[in-house]
Design a protein around this motif. Structure first.
Motif, PDB file in Angstrom:
ATOM      1  N   HIS A 168       0.845  -1.204   0.000  1.00 29.86           N
ATOM      2  CA  HIS A 168       0.000   0.000   0.000  1.00 29.86           C
ATOM      3  C   HIS A 168       0.882   1.256   0.000  1.00 29.86           C
ATOM      4  N   GLN A 169       1.882   1.273   0.874  1.00 28.44           N
ATOM      5  CA  GLN A 169       2.755   2.449   0.960  1.00 28.44           C
ATOM      6  C   GLN A 169       3.639   2.580  -0.289  1.00 28.44           C
ATOM      7  N   HIS A 223       1.667   4.221  -2.965  1.00 32.33           N
ATOM      8  CA  HIS A 223       1.696   5.676  -2.754  1.00 32.33           C
ATOM      9  C   HIS A 223       2.981   6.271  -3.330  1.00 32.33           C
ATOM     10  N   GLU A 231      -6.022   7.076  -1.755  1.00 24.96           N
ATOM     11  CA  GLU A 231      -6.179   5.915  -0.878  1.00 24.96           C
ATOM     12  C   GLU A 231      -6.767   4.722  -1.637  1.00 24.96           C
ATOM     13  N   ALA A 243      -3.950   3.210  -3.734  1.00 22.42           N
ATOM     14  CA  ALA A 243      -2.974   2.463  -2.933  1.00 22.42           C
ATOM     15  C   ALA A 243      -3.533   1.107  -2.508  1.00 22.42           C
ATOM     16  N   TYR A 273     -11.755  -0.962   3.613  1.00 25.89           N
ATOM     17  CA  TYR A 273     -10.978   0.277   3.507  1.00 25.89           C
ATOM     18  C   TYR A 273     -11.390   1.074   2.274  1.00 25.89           C
TER      19      TYR A 273
HETATM   20 ZN   LIG Z   1      -2.615   5.168   2.318  1.00 26.32          ZN
END
Ligand SMILES: [Zn+2]
Length: 298
Positions: A194-195, A198, A226, A229, A254
């Protein structure tokens, strides 16, 4: 398959996210170890090696080969048989030239796509080769995931130790707790992916405005980023063959959370999915490698 080979992993993951968002009940993964046949897993008819990664989800147990390998061995594919597209990983050494003219070798994970047929049910004239043979161990998906992180080109600084995971565009730095703080390897890699997704938005990489312009928390661009990601992380988890079920429900929850900020605009999902695919292709160096590498199946 209806979709092109190149896109099928991306499409499969985004379809699954959509399906779960609408029902939240369907199981994602094929129970490949329960599917009967002579084998506990899918193996290459040519080499006896088990298929790795996402192929374990795509293929039922059995022996498989490409149309070419079947023909060369004197067999034939049954009329009307539909093959299954599988992904093949290889780590390719490449020589790159730096700006100052020096050359160095980098190793990059390379994905290739094949259509394979089940020898037992879809071909004529060939004997099974590996029945009862020694089962070769699969490469552990968490090792593939670790390689994906290790081999990402032009990657940000990754710093372990802090509690909350985040990516700082100004420092170009990912912070994440150490793996032992996570419930399982899937959760750790999903969070790290996920990071890293980004970080692909940084001006020095894909220059995605939703990262490069550093939008404030809760704004539309922030919410869109978001989505990118988390969808990208889901794609990478699947491509490494990790157990989807451990992370997918969290990911869907999420995504739904951030979609609410965007008034559940379906176009936001389509756009985010396309950008997630671009980010994943960047992390895996897919576009850089697709045209200039020739490799064989085994
Ligand atoms: Zn994030």
């Amino acid at each position: 398959m209806a979709v092109s080979d190149k896109d099928f992993v991306f499409k499969m993951v985004s379809d699954e996210i959509q399906r779960r968002m609408s029902t939240n009940t369907l199981p994602w993964r094929k129970p490949w170890s329960l599917s009967g046949g002579s084998h506990q897993q899918a193996v290459s008819w040519v080499s006896g090696k088990p298929y790795n990664g996402i192929n374990r989800i795509l293929l039922d147990a059995g022996e498989y080969a490409t149309f070419k390998a079947i023909s060369q061995a004197g067999g034939r594919v049954n009329k009307g048989a539909k093959g299954t597209t599988v992904v093949y990983w290889k780590i390719i050494p490449r020589t790159v030239t730096e700006e100052d003219g020096t050359q160095r070798t980098v190793r990059t994970p390379y994905l290739r796509y094949y259509t394979v047929f089940n020898i037992e049910t879809q071909t004529t004239g060939l004997e099974l080769r590996w029945t009862g043979g020694e089962v070769v161990r699969n490469v552990r998906p968490s090792l593939i995931a670790a390689d994906v992180v290790r081999l990402m080109a032009n990657k940000p600084t990754i710093q372990h130790g802090r509690g909350d995971a985040d990516y700082s565009p100004s420092l170009d730095r990912v912070q994440i707790a150490s793996p032992s703080n996570f419930r399982n390897p899937e959760s750790y890699h999903s969070t790290l992916f996920h990071q890293l997704v980004h970080s692909t938005g940084h001006a020095a990489r894909l220059n995605r405005p939703t990262v490069a312009d550093n939008p404030a928390f809760g704004t539309d661009p922030y919410s869109r980023e978001e989505l990118v990601a988390e969808i990208g992380a889901s794609m990478l988890v699947a491509m490494c063959g990790m157990d989807f079920r451990r992370t997918m429900d969290n990911s869907v929850a999420y995504i739904q959370h951030w979609l609410q900020y965007l008034r559940n605009d379906p176009r936001a999902m389509v756009l985010a999915t396309a950008q997630a695919e671009k980010a994943v292709r960047y992390i895996l160096s897919m576009d850089a490698l697709e045209d200039d590498v020739e490799i064989s199946e085994d």
